[in-house]
Design an enzyme around this catalytic site. Structure first.
Site, mmCIF file in Angstrom:
data_model
loop_
_atom_site.group_PDB
_atom_site.id
_atom_site.type_symbol
_atom_site.label_atom_id
_atom_site.label_comp_id
_atom_site.label_asym_id
_atom_site.label_seq_id
_atom_site.Cartn_x
_atom_site.Cartn_y
_atom_site.Cartn_z
ATOM 1 N N ASP A 116 0.826 -1.200 0.000
ATOM 2 C CA ASP A 116 0.000 0.000 0.000
ATOM 3 C C ASP A 116 0.867 1.261 0.000
ATOM 4 O O ASP A 116 1.999 1.240 0.468
ATOM 5 C CB ASP A 116 -0.895 -0.030 1.249
ATOM 6 C CG ASP A 116 -2.082 0.915 1.129
ATOM 7 O OD1 ASP A 116 -2.407 1.343 0.000
ATOM 8 O OD2 ASP A 116 -2.680 1.236 2.170
ATOM 9 N N HIS A 168 2.463 3.651 -9.000
ATOM 10 C CA HIS A 168 2.218 2.241 -9.328
ATOM 11 C C HIS A 168 3.371 1.661 -10.149
ATOM 12 O O HIS A 168 3.754 0.511 -9.954
ATOM 13 C CB HIS A 168 0.900 2.088 -10.094
ATOM 14 C CG HIS A 168 -0.301 2.469 -9.272
ATOM 15 N ND1 HIS A 168 -0.451 2.076 -7.963
ATOM 16 C CD2 HIS A 168 -1.402 3.215 -9.563
ATOM 17 C CE1 HIS A 168 -1.601 2.561 -7.482
ATOM 18 N NE2 HIS A 168 -2.189 3.263 -8.432
ATOM 19 N N LEU A 183 10.681 -20.555 -5.103
ATOM 20 C CA LEU A 183 9.856 -19.545 -4.435
ATOM 21 C C LEU A 183 8.455 -19.659 -5.029
ATOM 22 O O LEU A 183 8.304 -19.762 -6.246
ATOM 23 C CB LEU A 183 10.433 -18.139 -4.686
ATOM 24 C CG LEU A 183 9.621 -16.956 -4.146
ATOM 25 C CD1 LEU A 183 9.584 -16.944 -2.622
ATOM 26 C CD2 LEU A 183 10.201 -15.616 -4.641
ATOM 27 N N SER A 242 -8.480 -4.707 4.588
ATOM 28 C CA SER A 242 -9.033 -4.350 3.278
ATOM 29 C C SER A 242 -9.421 -5.587 2.464
ATOM 30 O O SER A 242 -9.114 -5.682 1.274
ATOM 31 C CB SER A 242 -8.054 -3.466 2.492
ATOM 32 O OG SER A 242 -7.755 -2.290 3.206
HETATM 33 C C1 IPE Z 1 -5.622 -2.640 -0.374
HETATM 34 O O1 IPE Z 1 -5.223 -1.338 -0.523
HETATM 35 C C2 IPE Z 1 -5.620 -3.300 -1.697
HETATM 36 C C3 IPE Z 1 -4.308 -3.447 -2.309
HETATM 37 C C4 IPE Z 1 -3.154 -3.147 -1.772
HETATM 38 C C5 IPE Z 1 -4.346 -4.020 -3.612
HETATM 39 P P1 IPE Z 1 -6.275 -0.156 -0.722
HETATM 40 O O2 IPE Z 1 -5.464 1.080 -0.728
HETATM 41 O O3 IPE Z 1 -7.144 -0.407 -1.885
HETATM 42 O O4 IPE Z 1 -7.152 -0.298 0.600
HETATM 43 P P2 IPE Z 1 -8.020 0.777 1.358
HETATM 44 O O5 IPE Z 1 -8.987 1.330 0.361
HETATM 45 O O6 IPE Z 1 -7.073 1.818 1.847
HETATM 46 O O7 IPE Z 1 -8.659 0.026 2.472
HETATM 47 C C1 IPE Z 2 -1.424 0.301 -3.447
HETATM 48 O O1 IPE Z 2 -1.246 1.684 -3.441
HETATM 49 C C2 IPE Z 2 -1.618 -0.266 -4.821
HETATM 50 C C3 IPE Z 2 -3.023 -0.563 -5.188
HETATM 51 C C4 IPE Z 2 -4.034 -0.604 -4.371
HETATM 52 C C5 IPE Z 2 -3.281 -0.849 -6.583
HETATM 53 P P1 IPE Z 2 -2.469 2.678 -3.401
HETATM 54 O O2 IPE Z 2 -2.879 2.977 -4.793
HETATM 55 O O3 IPE Z 2 -3.532 2.175 -2.521
HETATM 56 O O4 IPE Z 2 -1.803 3.976 -2.773
HETATM 57 P P2 IPE Z 2 -2.415 4.916 -1.666
HETATM 58 O O5 IPE Z 2 -2.841 4.039 -0.540
HETATM 59 O O6 IPE Z 2 -3.569 5.613 -2.290
HETATM 60 O O7 IPE Z 2 -1.300 5.813 -1.297
HETATM 61 MG MG MG Z 3 -4.063 2.407 -0.580
#
Ligand code: IPE
Ligand code: IPE
Ligand code: MG
Length: 235
Positions: A12, A29, A123, A188
């Site tokens: 995240d 990303h 792995l 999440s």
């Molecule tokens: C959880 O992250 C999903 C992934 C890392 C793919 P999100 O950023 O989508 O989760 P929330 O919305 O903060 O709970």
């Molecule tokens: C995690 O990073 C990757 C995905 C959920 C695809 P985020 O896109 O959730 O990044 P933040 O949490 O908004 O910073």
């Molecule tokens: Mg996020």
């Protein structure tokens, strides 16, 4: 030091990390994806046998079309690139989640990667794509219902292991350690059944900056934990 056999990571913070740098979320990303490559080899180097990462949730479709499109493009490129990474790390790649929502060409790339990498076993790398724990359990229950109707499954014989065997993670051991980067402390919708006895580690470090030193910190912390599984520790 005990190295956890199975590490699960909620990667995240890509978006916030990019924003702090004055860049678009999609840049986060891209960098997050590059980091995934590094973390796979770090995991292997450290002796982790199973690595499962949460890359796209069933809820992530709610993001802007622009962001979802950029993620799909990234996944397409990554599936190709991952053929090489799989060979280098001798890793078997498996997608968990429901890929049927993706465009057909992406589904084919996923299949190709899974089939190609099935020859490796040093792995085990699982990528959760269009994954949600509730969706996984819903699909499993639906399948169990169909199997009961067909007479393949006897409701009286259903045990916890039976349920596990209907999940996307069948044949995988449960995670020993769950890491979530970037400060949030929630699941999440990730692996709710499988994480029943997993140790949790939360760090403020955003995913694009999560490196070997951070991974080692998480493992060191894991080693301080007193895992009991409901039992009593023998002194
Ligand atoms: C959880 O992250 C999903 C992934 C890392 C793919 P999100 O950023 O989508 O989760 P929330 O919305 O903060 O709970
Ligand atoms: C995690 O990073 C990757 C995905 C959920 C695809 P985020 O896109 O959730 O990044 P933040 O949490 O908004 O910073
Ligand atoms: Mg996020």
């Amino acid at each position: 030091m005990t190295v956890p056999n199975h590490v699960a990571i909620i990667l995240d913070g890509n978006g916030r990390w990019a924003k702090r740098k004055g860049m678009p979320r999609s840049y986060g990303h891209v960098k997050g994806c590059e980091n995934l490559e590094k973390v796979c080899s770090v995991a292997k180097e450290l002796g982790v046998k199973y690595l499962t990462v949460y890359a796209f949730s069933t809820e992530n479709w709610k993001r802007s079309k622009e962001e979802v499109d950029s993620l799909m493009k990234l996944f397409r490129n990554y599936m190709k690139k991952c053929l090489k990474i799989a060979k280098e790390n001798r890793m078997r790649v498996k997608i968990i989640g429901d890929p049927s929502a993706f465009d057909l060409d992406l589904q084919e790339k996923i299949k190709e990667l899974e089939v190609y990498s099935a020859q490796f076993d040093e792995l085990h790398f699982q990528i959760a794509l269009n994954y949600g724990s509730r969706d996984e359990i819903t699909r499993a229950v639906r399948q169990m219902g169909e199997d009961i109707q067909k007479g393949v499954l006897d409701p009286k014989q259903i045990q916890e292991d039976t349920i596990s065997s209907y999940l996307d993670t069948r044949e995988l051991p449960d995670p020993d350690l769950l890491i979530r980067t970037s400060g949030e402390e929630r699941l999440s919708n990730f692996l709710m059944w499988q994480l029943a006895y997993t140790e949790f580690y939360f760090t403020d470090v955003p995913w694009p900056e999560f490196d070997k030193a951070e991974f080692e910190k998480a493992i060191a912390k894991y080693n301080q934990r007193d895992r009991r599984y409901g039992g009593v520790k023998e002194e």
